[in-house]
Write a protein that holds these residues in place. Structure first.
Motif, PDB file in Angstrom:
ATOM      1  N   ASP A   1     -10.285  -1.701  14.867  1.00 36.16           N
ATOM      2  CA  ASP A   1     -10.489  -1.373  13.465  1.00 36.16           C
ATOM      3  C   ASP A   1     -10.373   0.136  13.298  1.00 36.16           C
ATOM      4  N   LEU A   2      -9.471   0.552  12.419  1.00 36.16           N
ATOM      5  CA  LEU A   2      -9.231   1.994  12.277  1.00 36.16           C
ATOM      6  C   LEU A   2     -10.482   2.736  11.809  1.00 36.16           C
ATOM      7  N   PHE A   3     -11.356   2.022  11.087  1.00 37.24           N
ATOM      8  CA  PHE A   3     -12.556   2.708  10.600  1.00 37.24           C
ATOM      9  C   PHE A   3     -13.545   3.023  11.725  1.00 37.24           C
TER      10      PHE A   3
ATOM     11  N   GLN B   1       5.400   9.103   0.975  1.00 35.61           N
ATOM     12  CA  GLN B   1       5.883   7.867   1.596  1.00 35.61           C
ATOM     13  C   GLN B   1       6.886   8.170   2.704  1.00 35.61           C
ATOM     14  N   VAL B   2       6.662   7.509   3.847  1.00 37.93           N
ATOM     15  CA  VAL B   2       7.570   7.642   4.983  1.00 37.93           C
ATOM     16  C   VAL B   2       8.370   6.354   5.081  1.00 37.93           C
ATOM     17  N   GLY B   3       9.666   6.459   5.257  1.00 37.89           N
ATOM     18  CA  GLY B   3      10.459   5.250   5.461  1.00 37.89           C
ATOM     19  C   GLY B   3      11.802   5.306   4.783  1.00 37.89           C
TER      20      GLY B   3
ATOM     21  N   ILE C   1      10.595  -2.841   9.308  1.00 35.45           N
ATOM     22  CA  ILE C   1      11.834  -2.128   9.634  1.00 35.45           C
ATOM     23  C   ILE C   1      12.049  -0.938   8.695  1.00 35.45           C
ATOM     24  N   GLN C   2      11.673  -1.098   7.416  1.00 34.17           N
ATOM     25  CA  GLN C   2      11.888  -0.005   6.452  1.00 34.17           C
ATOM     26  C   GLN C   2      10.937   1.160   6.695  1.00 34.17           C
ATOM     27  N   HIS C   3       9.775   0.908   7.264  1.00 36.08           N
ATOM     28  CA  HIS C   3       8.883   2.023   7.598  1.00 36.08           C
ATOM     29  C   HIS C   3       9.392   2.722   8.858  1.00 36.08           C
ATOM     30  N   ARG C   4       9.778   1.907   9.836  1.00 36.47           N
ATOM     31  CA  ARG C   4      10.272   2.483  11.096  1.00 36.47           C
ATOM     32  C   ARG C   4      11.493   3.364  10.863  1.00 36.47           C
TER      33      ARG C   4
ATOM     34  N   ILE D   1      -2.768   2.655  15.703  1.00 35.74           N
ATOM     35  CA  ILE D   1      -4.087   2.035  15.606  1.00 35.74           C
ATOM     36  C   ILE D   1      -3.960   0.897  14.604  1.00 35.74           C
ATOM     37  N   ASN D   2      -4.180  -0.340  15.092  1.00 37.29           N
ATOM     38  CA  ASN D   2      -3.993  -1.502  14.226  1.00 37.29           C
ATOM     39  C   ASN D   2      -4.846  -2.631  14.783  1.00 37.29           C
ATOM     40  N   LYS D   3      -5.464  -3.410  13.885  1.00 37.76           N
ATOM     41  CA  LYS D   3      -6.354  -4.452  14.412  1.00 37.76           C
ATOM     42  C   LYS D   3      -5.611  -5.720  14.827  1.00 37.76           C
TER      43      LYS D   3
ATOM     44  N   ALA E   1       2.269   8.102   4.352  1.00 36.17           N
ATOM     45  CA  ALA E   1       1.776   6.798   3.893  1.00 36.17           C
ATOM     46  C   ALA E   1       2.899   5.776   3.961  1.00 36.17           C
ATOM     47  N   SER E   2       2.528   4.508   4.088  1.00 35.41           N
ATOM     48  CA  SER E   2       3.523   3.439   4.014  1.00 35.41           C
ATOM     49  C   SER E   2       3.759   3.106   2.549  1.00 35.41           C
ATOM     50  N   ARG E   3       4.788   2.309   2.299  1.00 40.25           N
ATOM     51  CA  ARG E   3       5.056   1.963   0.909  1.00 40.25           C
ATOM     52  C   ARG E   3       3.976   1.054   0.347  1.00 40.25           C
ATOM     53  N   ALA E   4       3.377   0.229   1.187  1.00 40.63           N
ATOM     54  CA  ALA E   4       2.300  -0.617   0.668  1.00 40.63           C
ATOM     55  C   ALA E   4       1.206   0.277   0.071  1.00 40.63           C
TER      56      ALA E   4
ATOM     57  N   GLY F   1      -1.594   3.072   6.094  1.00 37.66           N
ATOM     58  CA  GLY F   1      -0.930   1.964   5.421  1.00 37.66           C
ATOM     59  C   GLY F   1      -1.925   1.095   4.688  1.00 37.66           C
ATOM     60  N   ARG F   2      -1.514  -0.144   4.436  1.00 35.41           N
ATOM     61  CA  ARG F   2      -2.373  -1.055   3.697  1.00 35.41           C
ATOM     62  C   ARG F   2      -3.736  -1.224   4.381  1.00 35.41           C
ATOM     63  N   GLY F   3      -3.724  -1.074   5.694  1.00 34.53           N
ATOM     64  CA  GLY F   3      -4.964  -1.237   6.459  1.00 34.53           C
ATOM     65  C   GLY F   3      -6.068  -0.257   6.104  1.00 34.53           C
TER      66      GLY F   3
ATOM     67  N   ILE G   1      -0.763   0.321   9.762  1.00 40.93           N
ATOM     68  CA  ILE G   1       0.627   0.122   9.315  1.00 40.93           C
ATOM     69  C   ILE G   1       1.248  -0.934  10.227  1.00 40.93           C
ATOM     70  N   SER G   2       1.896  -1.945   9.634  1.00 39.31           N
ATOM     71  CA  SER G   2       2.385  -3.055  10.465  1.00 39.31           C
ATOM     72  C   SER G   2       3.680  -2.710  11.194  1.00 39.31           C
ATOM     73  N   GLY G   3       4.487  -1.807  10.614  1.00 42.81           N
ATOM     74  CA  GLY G   3       5.722  -1.425  11.293  1.00 42.81           C
ATOM     75  C   GLY G   3       6.942  -2.188  10.832  1.00 42.81           C
TER      76      GLY G   3
HETATM   77  C1  LIG Z   1      14.398  -1.931   0.117  1.00 38.21           C
HETATM   78  C2  LIG Z   1      13.043  -1.692   0.716  1.00 38.21           C
HETATM   79  C3  LIG Z   1      12.665  -0.389   0.996  1.00 38.21           C
HETATM   80  C4  LIG Z   1      11.421  -0.122   1.581  1.00 38.21           C
HETATM   81  N1  LIG Z   1      11.087   1.159   1.872  1.00 38.21           N
HETATM   82  C5  LIG Z   1       9.932   1.414   2.528  1.00 38.21           C
HETATM   83  C6  LIG Z   1       9.569   2.751   2.905  1.00 38.21           C
HETATM   84  O1  LIG Z   1      10.258   3.729   2.599  1.00 38.21           O
HETATM   85  N2  LIG Z   1       8.412   2.939   3.585  1.00 38.21           N
HETATM   86  C7  LIG Z   1       7.594   1.915   3.924  1.00 38.21           C
HETATM   87  O2  LIG Z   1       6.553   2.161   4.557  1.00 38.21           O
HETATM   88  N3  LIG Z   1       7.885   0.644   3.560  1.00 38.21           N
HETATM   89  C8  LIG Z   1       9.039   0.380   2.862  1.00 38.21           C
HETATM   90  N4  LIG Z   1       9.303  -0.906   2.473  1.00 38.21           N
HETATM   91  C9  LIG Z   1       8.245  -1.917   2.574  1.00 38.21           C
HETATM   92  C10 LIG Z   1       8.077  -2.545   3.940  1.00 38.21           C
HETATM   93  O3  LIG Z   1       8.916  -3.673   4.014  1.00 38.21           O
HETATM   94  C11 LIG Z   1       6.620  -3.001   4.164  1.00 38.21           C
HETATM   95  O4  LIG Z   1       6.266  -3.877   3.120  1.00 38.21           O
HETATM   96  C12 LIG Z   1       5.608  -1.861   4.206  1.00 38.21           C
HETATM   97  O5  LIG Z   1       6.031  -0.853   5.093  1.00 38.21           O
HETATM   98  C13 LIG Z   1       4.278  -2.403   4.646  1.00 38.21           C
HETATM   99  O6  LIG Z   1       3.298  -1.399   4.648  1.00 38.21           O
HETATM  100  P1  LIG Z   1       2.036  -1.495   5.616  1.00 38.21           P
HETATM  101  O7  LIG Z   1       2.511  -1.536   7.012  1.00 38.21           O
HETATM  102  O8  LIG Z   1       1.121  -0.411   5.224  1.00 38.21           O
HETATM  103  O9  LIG Z   1       1.363  -2.852   5.135  1.00 38.21           O
HETATM  104  P2  LIG Z   1       1.216  -4.240   5.882  1.00 38.21           P
HETATM  105  O10 LIG Z   1       2.505  -4.748   6.359  1.00 38.21           O
HETATM  106  O11 LIG Z   1       0.392  -5.100   5.007  1.00 38.21           O
HETATM  107  O12 LIG Z   1       0.391  -3.874   7.163  1.00 38.21           O
HETATM  108  C14 LIG Z   1      -0.927  -3.464   7.159  1.00 38.21           C
HETATM  109  C15 LIG Z   1      -1.396  -3.395   8.588  1.00 38.21           C
HETATM  110  O13 LIG Z   1      -2.708  -2.875   8.632  1.00 38.21           O
HETATM  111  C16 LIG Z   1      -3.444  -3.555   9.637  1.00 38.21           C
HETATM  112  N5  LIG Z   1      -4.852  -3.416   9.290  1.00 38.21           N
HETATM  113  C17 LIG Z   1      -5.517  -3.938   8.225  1.00 38.21           C
HETATM  114  N6  LIG Z   1      -6.810  -3.533   8.232  1.00 38.21           N
HETATM  115  C18 LIG Z   1      -6.973  -2.742   9.309  1.00 38.21           C
HETATM  116  C19 LIG Z   1      -8.081  -2.045   9.867  1.00 38.21           C
HETATM  117  N7  LIG Z   1      -9.284  -2.041   9.273  1.00 38.21           N
HETATM  118  N8  LIG Z   1      -7.899  -1.358  11.010  1.00 38.21           N
HETATM  119  C20 LIG Z   1      -6.683  -1.350  11.621  1.00 38.21           C
HETATM  120  N9  LIG Z   1      -5.606  -1.986  11.132  1.00 38.21           N
HETATM  121  C21 LIG Z   1      -5.739  -2.674   9.998  1.00 38.21           C
HETATM  122  C22 LIG Z   1      -2.935  -4.959   9.601  1.00 38.21           C
HETATM  123  O14 LIG Z   1      -3.140  -5.586  10.861  1.00 38.21           O
HETATM  124  C23 LIG Z   1      -1.447  -4.754   9.284  1.00 38.21           C
HETATM  125  O15 LIG Z   1      -0.680  -4.668  10.475  1.00 38.21           O
HETATM  126  C24 LIG Z   1      10.535  -1.189   1.867  1.00 38.21           C
HETATM  127  C25 LIG Z   1      10.923  -2.504   1.572  1.00 38.21           C
HETATM  128  C26 LIG Z   1      12.153  -2.769   1.004  1.00 38.21           C
HETATM  129  C27 LIG Z   1      12.534  -4.176   0.720  1.00 38.21           C
END
Ligand SMILES: Cc1cc2nc3c(=O)[nH]c(=O)nc-3n(C[C@H](O)[C@H](O)[C@H](O)COP(=O)(O)OP(=O)(O)OC[C@H]3O[C@@H](n4cnc5c(N)ncnc54)[C@H](O)[C@@H]3O)c2cc1C
Lengths: 317, 259
Positions: A300-302, A244-246, A266-269, A281-283, A229-232, A204-206, A262-264
């Motif tokens: 830290d995932l790295f 993309q998963v979700g 609802i749309q990813h879950r 794995i999340n910090k 991958a997450s959507r971010a 994910g974004r992490g 990945i933060s988790g």
């Molecule tokens: C209509 C709609 C549909 C959507 N569909 C999807 C979908 O299909 N799939 C999807 O995934 N999302 C979807 N989303 C988006 C969703 O709401 C989230 O924005 C998205 O899942 C966030 O991605 P993320 O968890 O990667 O990013 P973030 O929420 O930013 O989380 C990043 C995480 O990484 C952690 N992190 C950062 N650096 C590190 C490190 N070095 N080591 C360990 N951990 C670290 C942080 O603590 C954080 O928890 C949708 C949203 C909407 C509104």
């Protein structure tokens, strides 16, 4: 025993695992028969027989491969009319679901998509609203058409008669209106397909950037898994959208899902909640993804992921 | 060029979705409705094609009166007019009935293209575009991440597991688009004001020559027999990395026989 038709998912005769899962499931519902549309059936027959196909219906007219979706629906509709099967099972893929929809209209049948199980009385189990609700549904009109998600049943070999029967279909005008002019394969290496994989490792974004997916890919390769991958991450262009998963990406239900950075939301879950085992794995210890983790590491995932990859390689080697 | 764009109002994805204990349909009253997110891409694609081909965009929706908000949103993005099919008899309609109603509303109106989002975020079946194409006998060009219209010829890239297929047809065609095919525009203030004056034709099933017995819950070809909340996942183990996090996960994976 009534026949249960299974639409074979294959690439030029290489049968996908979900087909074997569906043949195994069909065996608990009646007599499984495979329906093979396209080229390469010779390569597929041995496998389909090994997994229990009593009959193997083959429609390999070159015309069928030129058009998306509709030809498969029309082959199945003809077989439904001729053989009066107890049900039709189709892999719950994008194309499979569309085939099911068109078939339902042609056969005057109800359709259930995304089943994760089917009982002997043809009641289907679905997991909806991102895996938070379990629904039992049944087709009440016509021959039940049910699409079943990959990884819903463990495939088990049990030889069938494997009697091949050629099927010829004259396509409707509507089916011929869209033509496939080119098939483009994008490089994805030797990794298993995301929706079929027994193990999925996601970033994910992490992961911080496209390079960050390197550690995710290395772990996936050590485990023989697919990358998600997450959507971010896909929004940022770090990884291609088809991974993309979700909610608006792929729904996966592997034996093992590893979420990295990945933060988790609802749309990813919604796309991974039904995975059998979830590792996180999340910090951030507050990240909601930990709520569904079977095993989680706050860190830290790295640091954590490369160590895990090394350890997996060592223990497997 | 005349383009229909089909949109659906769905519960906001952030809201908790519930089934109604009585008739086992999605409880739409208790949650906020929004335009299905994937339909925003469909509206944008329709507008871009219309702009390039001096076309007209008609929004088509089937849903309760409340779905007018979603129709207005599409109009404020720039669509020209709308058809809103609302009828008490439609409650609980399955995919067969929904595709029938949409096909009847579209049929015979001279549309060159009918554009959908590739799935709704509530039902998630992804079957309606294919079913409408089947009913109309029109070309099916679905799961497009690229659409090119040149005169009568429509070409798409259909997303596949291995990459994409190039698929081509002569219009009329039914298209569905995937997320990220474009960047949906936000309605401008001017657009919002203009939308208030755009015509929305209210249609009942009688106007479409459909009989109440063909649609709704009673006519559904599949029935929900029961539902329950998924059992919550058993609480797992969470540890903090103190230098051995990777090894600890490996131990867990070994114990679970993954490695
Ligand atoms: C209509 C709609 C549909 C959507 N569909 C999807 C979908 O299909 N799939 C999807 O995934 N999302 C979807 N989303 C988006 C969703 O709401 C989230 O924005 C998205 O899942 C966030 O991605 P993320 O968890 O990667 O990013 P973030 O929420 O930013 O989380 C990043 C995480 O990484 C952690 N992190 C950062 N650096 C590190 C490190 N070095 N080591 C360990 N951990 C670290 C942080 O603590 C954080 O928890 C949708 C949203 C909407 C509104």
């Amino acid at each position: 025993m009534a026949e249960v038709l299974v639409l074979v998912d294959h690439v030029d005769g290489a049968v996908k695992k979900v087909t074997l899962e569906l043949l195994t499931l069909a065996r608990s519902l009646g007599e499984p028969s495979a329906v093979f549309v396209g080229d390469g059936s010779d390569a597929a027959i041995a496998t389909l027989t090994e997994y229990g196909a009593a009959n193997i219906y083959v429609a390999d007219d070159a015309e069928l491969g030129k058009h998306p979706v509709a030809p498969k629906a029309e082959v199945l509709a003809q077989l439904v009319a001729e053989k009066s099967p107890a049900a039709v099972l189709i892999p719950s893929t994008t194309e499979g679901k569309e085939v099911a929809g068109r078939l339902a209209i042609r056969a005057g049948s109800g359709v259930i998509t995304d089943a994760v199980g089917v009982d002997p009385d043809l009641t289907a189990t679905q997991s909806v609203f991102g895996g938070t609700v379990i629904v039992k549904a049944k087709v009440g009109t016509g021959t039940p058409v049910i699409t079943v998600r990959p990884n819903s049943t463990a495939p088990e070999a049990s030889a069938g008669a494997g009697a091949k029967e050629a099927v010829s279909v004259s396509l409707s005008d509507g089916a011929k209106k869209a033509t496939i002019t080119n098939k483009v394969t994008e490089e994805k290496g030797a990794r298993p397909e995301l929706t079929e994989a027994a193990i999925v490792v996601s970033g994910g974004r992490g992961v911080g950037g496209p390079e960050g997916f390197g550690v995710v890919e290395q772990l996936a390769d050590a485990l023989g898994g697919a990358v998600g991958a997450s959507r971010a991450a896909t929004d940022a262009g770090w990884y291609p959208h088809q991974y993309q998963v979700g909610q608006t990406g792929k729904t996966v239900s592997p034996q093992l899902y590893i979420a990295n950075g990945i933060s988790g939301a609802i749309q990813h879950r919604a796309g991974m909640q039904t995975s059998k085992t979830i590792i996180v794995i999340n910090k951030d210890p507050e990240a909601p993804i930990f709520e569904i983790a079977d095993y989680g590491v706050v860190g830290d995932l790295f640091n954590v992921v490369p160590q895990l990859t090394e350890e997996v390689t060592k223990r497997k080697g | 060029m005349k383009i229909a764009v089909c949109v659906k109002q769905v519960p906001d994805t952030w809201a908790e979705k519930k089934l109604d204990g009585g008739d086992k349909t999605l409880d739409r009253e208790s949650v906020d409705g929004v335009m299905n997110e994937l339909d925003e891409y469909a509206v944008e694609e329709a507008l871009q094609i219309a702009e390039a081909n001096s076309g007209e965009v008609v929004v088509v929706t089937m849903g309760p009166d409340k779905a007018t908000e979603t129709v207005r949103k599409a109009l404020s993005m720039g669509a020209d007019s709308a058809i809103h099919i609302a009828d008490a008899a439609l409650h609980g309609s399955d995919a067969l009935a929904t595709s029938l109603v949409l096909a009847k509303a579209i049929e015979g109106k001279g549309f060159d293209l009918v554009i959908f989002g590739s799935e709704s975020t509530d039902a998630r079946m992804s079957v309606i575009p294919a079913m409408v194409a089947e009913r109309l006998g029109a070309a099916q060009l679905t799961f497009a991440n690229k659409v090119e219209v040149t005169g009568e010829t429509v070409k798409i890239q259909r997303v596949t597991d291995y990459g994409y297929d190039e698929v081509e047809a002569a219009s009329p065609a039914v298209i569905s688009v995937v997320e990220k095919i474009n960047e949906p525009r936000y309605p401008s203030f001017k657009g919002i004001m203009a939308a208030k004056k755009k015509p929305i034709e209210a249609v009942g099933i009688g106007d479409l020559g459909i009989d109440a017995g063909q649609v709704g819950l009673a006519a559904a070809a599949s029935q929900v027999e029961s539902f329950e909340s998924a059992p919550p996942r058993a609480a797992g183990t969470v540890v903090t990395d103190e230098g051995q996090g990777g090894v600890q996960i490996a131990d867990y994976l070994s114990a679970q026989k993954f490695i």
